[in-house]
Design a protein around this motif. Structure first.
Motif, PDB file in Angstrom:
ATOM      1  N   LEU A 160       0.847  -1.180   0.000  1.00 48.69           N
ATOM      2  CA  LEU A 160       0.000   0.000   0.000  1.00 48.69           C
ATOM      3  C   LEU A 160       0.890   1.241   0.000  1.00 48.69           C
ATOM      4  CD1 LEU A 160      -2.557  -1.136   2.712  1.00 48.69           C
ATOM      5  CD2 LEU A 160      -2.810  -1.260   0.232  1.00 48.69           C
ATOM      6  N   ALA A 161       0.350   2.337  -0.486  1.00 50.15           N
ATOM      7  CA  ALA A 161       1.095   3.596  -0.468  1.00 50.15           C
ATOM      8  C   ALA A 161       1.258   4.052   0.978  1.00 50.15           C
ATOM      9  CB  ALA A 161       0.366   4.657  -1.274  1.00 50.15           C
ATOM     10  N   HIS A 162       2.380   4.668   1.241  1.00 47.21           N
ATOM     11  CA  HIS A 162       2.630   5.176   2.583  1.00 47.21           C
ATOM     12  C   HIS A 162       1.739   6.390   2.824  1.00 47.21           C
ATOM     13  CE1 HIS A 162       4.782   6.783   6.033  1.00 47.21           C
ATOM     14  NE2 HIS A 162       5.272   5.568   6.175  1.00 47.21           N
ATOM     15  N   HIS A 163       1.074   6.449   3.955  1.00 45.18           N
ATOM     16  CA  HIS A 163       0.110   7.514   4.199  1.00 45.18           C
ATOM     17  C   HIS A 163       0.779   8.883   4.337  1.00 45.18           C
ATOM     18  CE1 HIS A 163       1.358   6.672   8.327  1.00 45.18           C
ATOM     19  NE2 HIS A 163       0.920   7.863   8.640  1.00 45.18           N
ATOM     20  N   ALA A 164       2.035   8.941   4.731  1.00 42.56           N
ATOM     21  CA  ALA A 164       2.719  10.234   4.862  1.00 42.56           C
ATOM     22  C   ALA A 164       2.851  10.907   3.498  1.00 42.56           C
ATOM     23  CB  ALA A 164       4.089  10.050   5.506  1.00 42.56           C
ATOM     24  N   ALA A 165       3.107  10.145   2.468  1.00 47.70           N
ATOM     25  CA  ALA A 165       3.210  10.714   1.119  1.00 47.70           C
ATOM     26  C   ALA A 165       1.866  11.272   0.665  1.00 47.70           C
ATOM     27  CB  ALA A 165       3.708   9.658   0.134  1.00 47.70           C
ATOM     28  N   LEU A 166       0.807  10.562   0.975  1.00 51.57           N
ATOM     29  CA  LEU A 166      -0.526  11.038   0.597  1.00 51.57           C
ATOM     30  C   LEU A 166      -0.903  12.303   1.362  1.00 51.57           C
ATOM     31  CD1 LEU A 166      -2.463   7.652   0.371  1.00 51.57           C
ATOM     32  CD2 LEU A 166      -1.640   9.072  -1.513  1.00 51.57           C
ATOM     33  N   LEU A 167      -0.476  12.413   2.600  1.00 50.54           N
ATOM     34  CA  LEU A 167      -0.774  13.602   3.389  1.00 50.54           C
ATOM     35  C   LEU A 167       0.075  14.793   2.962  1.00 50.54           C
ATOM     36  CD1 LEU A 167      -1.135  12.041   6.951  1.00 50.54           C
ATOM     37  CD2 LEU A 167      -2.951  12.853   5.449  1.00 50.54           C
ATOM     38  N   ALA A 168       1.236  14.560   2.380  1.00 51.04           N
ATOM     39  CA  ALA A 168       2.137  15.640   1.983  1.00 51.04           C
ATOM     40  C   ALA A 168       1.691  16.303   0.680  1.00 51.04           C
ATOM     41  CB  ALA A 168       3.556  15.112   1.834  1.00 51.04           C
ATOM     42  N   ILE A 169       0.996  15.596  -0.165  1.00 50.33           N
ATOM     43  CA  ILE A 169       0.605  16.138  -1.474  1.00 50.33           C
ATOM     44  C   ILE A 169      -0.251  17.403  -1.337  1.00 50.33           C
ATOM     45  CG2 ILE A 169      -0.744  15.674  -3.552  1.00 50.33           C
ATOM     46  CD1 ILE A 169       0.324  12.790  -3.400  1.00 50.33           C
ATOM     47  N   PRO A 170      -1.270  17.448  -0.498  1.00 44.38           N
ATOM     48  CA  PRO A 170      -2.063  18.681  -0.391  1.00 44.38           C
ATOM     49  C   PRO A 170      -1.260  19.870   0.153  1.00 44.38           C
ATOM     50  CG  PRO A 170      -3.290  16.840   0.496  1.00 44.38           C
ATOM     51  CD  PRO A 170      -1.907  16.354   0.233  1.00 44.38           C
ATOM     52  N   ALA A 171      -0.227  19.630   0.913  1.00 44.19           N
ATOM     53  CA  ALA A 171       0.601  20.721   1.432  1.00 44.19           C
ATOM     54  C   ALA A 171       1.655  21.138   0.409  1.00 44.19           C
ATOM     55  CB  ALA A 171       1.277  20.295   2.730  1.00 44.19           C
ATOM     56  N   LEU A 172       2.073  20.225  -0.429  1.00 39.36           N
ATOM     57  CA  LEU A 172       3.141  20.510  -1.393  1.00 39.36           C
ATOM     58  C   LEU A 172       2.640  21.377  -2.547  1.00 39.36           C
ATOM     59  CD1 LEU A 172       6.087  19.906  -2.114  1.00 39.36           C
ATOM     60  CD2 LEU A 172       5.270  17.956  -3.423  1.00 39.36           C
ATOM     61  N   VAL A 173       1.461  21.129  -3.036  1.00 42.74           N
ATOM     62  CA  VAL A 173       0.934  21.865  -4.186  1.00 42.74           C
ATOM     63  C   VAL A 173       0.808  23.368  -3.898  1.00 42.74           C
ATOM     64  CG1 VAL A 173      -1.046  22.115  -5.727  1.00 42.74           C
ATOM     65  CG2 VAL A 173      -0.171  19.840  -5.183  1.00 42.74           C
ATOM     66  N   PRO A 174       0.197  23.789  -2.792  1.00 47.76           N
ATOM     67  CA  PRO A 174       0.143  25.229  -2.525  1.00 47.76           C
ATOM     68  C   PRO A 174       1.527  25.849  -2.321  1.00 47.76           C
ATOM     69  CG  PRO A 174      -1.457  24.089  -1.178  1.00 47.76           C
ATOM     70  CD  PRO A 174      -0.623  23.049  -1.827  1.00 47.76           C
ATOM     71  N   ALA A 175       2.456  25.110  -1.748  1.00 47.18           N
ATOM     72  CA  ALA A 175       3.810  25.624  -1.556  1.00 47.18           C
ATOM     73  C   ALA A 175       4.478  25.879  -2.900  1.00 47.18           C
ATOM     74  CB  ALA A 175       4.638  24.647  -0.728  1.00 47.18           C
ATOM     75  N   VAL A 176       4.291  24.994  -3.841  1.00 45.65           N
ATOM     76  CA  VAL A 176       4.861  25.175  -5.179  1.00 45.65           C
ATOM     77  C   VAL A 176       4.220  26.384  -5.863  1.00 45.65           C
ATOM     78  CG1 VAL A 176       5.035  24.126  -7.477  1.00 45.65           C
ATOM     79  CG2 VAL A 176       5.515  22.761  -5.442  1.00 45.65           C
ATOM     80  N   VAL A 177       2.930  26.565  -5.689  1.00 43.88           N
ATOM     81  CA  VAL A 177       2.240  27.719  -6.276  1.00 43.88           C
ATOM     82  C   VAL A 177       2.774  29.013  -5.675  1.00 43.88           C
ATOM     83  CG1 VAL A 177       0.006  28.887  -6.466  1.00 43.88           C
ATOM     84  CG2 VAL A 177       0.165  26.426  -6.881  1.00 43.88           C
ATOM     85  N   VAL A 178       2.960  29.054  -4.369  1.00 52.57           N
ATOM     86  CA  VAL A 178       3.478  30.260  -3.711  1.00 52.57           C
ATOM     87  C   VAL A 178       4.878  30.582  -4.211  1.00 52.57           C
ATOM     88  CG1 VAL A 178       4.239  31.198  -1.493  1.00 52.57           C
ATOM     89  CG2 VAL A 178       2.033  30.071  -1.671  1.00 52.57           C
ATOM     90  N   VAL A 179       5.722  29.588  -4.327  1.00 52.00           N
ATOM     91  CA  VAL A 179       7.085  29.808  -4.840  1.00 52.00           C
ATOM     92  C   VAL A 179       7.022  30.336  -6.268  1.00 52.00           C
ATOM     93  CG1 VAL A 179       9.210  28.633  -5.542  1.00 52.00           C
ATOM     94  CG2 VAL A 179       8.201  28.160  -3.308  1.00 52.00           C
ATOM     95  N   GLY A 180       6.154  29.792  -7.082  1.00 56.18           N
ATOM     96  CA  GLY A 180       6.017  30.262  -8.460  1.00 56.18           C
ATOM     97  C   GLY A 180       5.574  31.719  -8.527  1.00 56.18           C
ATOM     98  N   VAL A 181       4.630  32.096  -7.695  1.00 58.20           N
ATOM     99  CA  VAL A 181       4.150  33.481  -7.676  1.00 58.20           C
ATOM    100  C   VAL A 181       5.252  34.427  -7.216  1.00 58.20           C
ATOM    101  CG1 VAL A 181       2.547  35.065  -6.523  1.00 58.20           C
ATOM    102  CG2 VAL A 181       1.725  32.891  -7.418  1.00 58.20           C
ATOM    103  N   VAL A 182       5.994  34.042  -6.187  1.00 63.98           N
ATOM    104  CA  VAL A 182       7.094  34.882  -5.691  1.00 63.98           C
ATOM    105  C   VAL A 182       8.165  35.051  -6.763  1.00 63.98           C
ATOM    106  CG1 VAL A 182       8.991  34.969  -4.020  1.00 63.98           C
ATOM    107  CG2 VAL A 182       6.694  34.400  -3.263  1.00 63.98           C
ATOM    108  N   LEU A 183       8.521  33.982  -7.455  1.00 61.70           N
ATOM    109  CA  LEU A 183       9.517  34.081  -8.520  1.00 61.70           C
ATOM    110  C   LEU A 183       9.020  34.954  -9.671  1.00 61.70           C
ATOM    111  CD1 LEU A 183      10.911  30.431  -8.638  1.00 61.70           C
ATOM    112  CD2 LEU A 183      12.018  32.480  -7.721  1.00 61.70           C
ATOM    113  N   TYR A 184       7.744  34.847 -10.024  1.00 64.31           N
ATOM    114  CA  TYR A 184       7.175  35.677 -11.085  1.00 64.31           C
ATOM    115  C   TYR A 184       7.238  37.155 -10.710  1.00 64.31           C
ATOM    116  CZ  TYR A 184       3.718  37.957 -14.016  1.00 64.31           C
ATOM    117  OH  TYR A 184       3.086  38.837 -14.852  1.00 64.31           O
TER     118      TYR A 184
END
Length: 63
Positions: free
Chosen positions: A9-33
């Motif tokens: 089975l997939a490790h639950h920590a990876a599944l829990l990290a995905i919702p936190a990772l996506v907004p962080a990537v968006v914020v970094v992209g906006v700051v760089l822009y």
């Protein structure tokens, strides 16, 4: 190979990290822009000022 009766089975920590990772990537992209746009605008403004002072140095007046 997986022994009989076991399931991988997939490790639950990876599944829990995905919702936190996506907004962080968006914020970094906006700051760089914003940083890139700000530097580009600053360079254009600096070029405009340098061109204005070059005309004054040649003895030409704007008026």
């Amino acid at each position: 190979m997986t022994p009989a009766g076991e399931q991988l089975l997939a490790h639950h920590a990876a599944l829990l990290a995905i919702p936190a990772l996506v907004p962080a990537v968006v914020v970094v992209g906006v700051v760089l822009y914003i940083a890139r746009k700000d530097r580009r605008d600053e360079a254009e403004e600096r070029d405009l000022i340098e061109r204005a002072f070059e005309k004054d140095d040649d003895g030409e007046d704007d008026a």
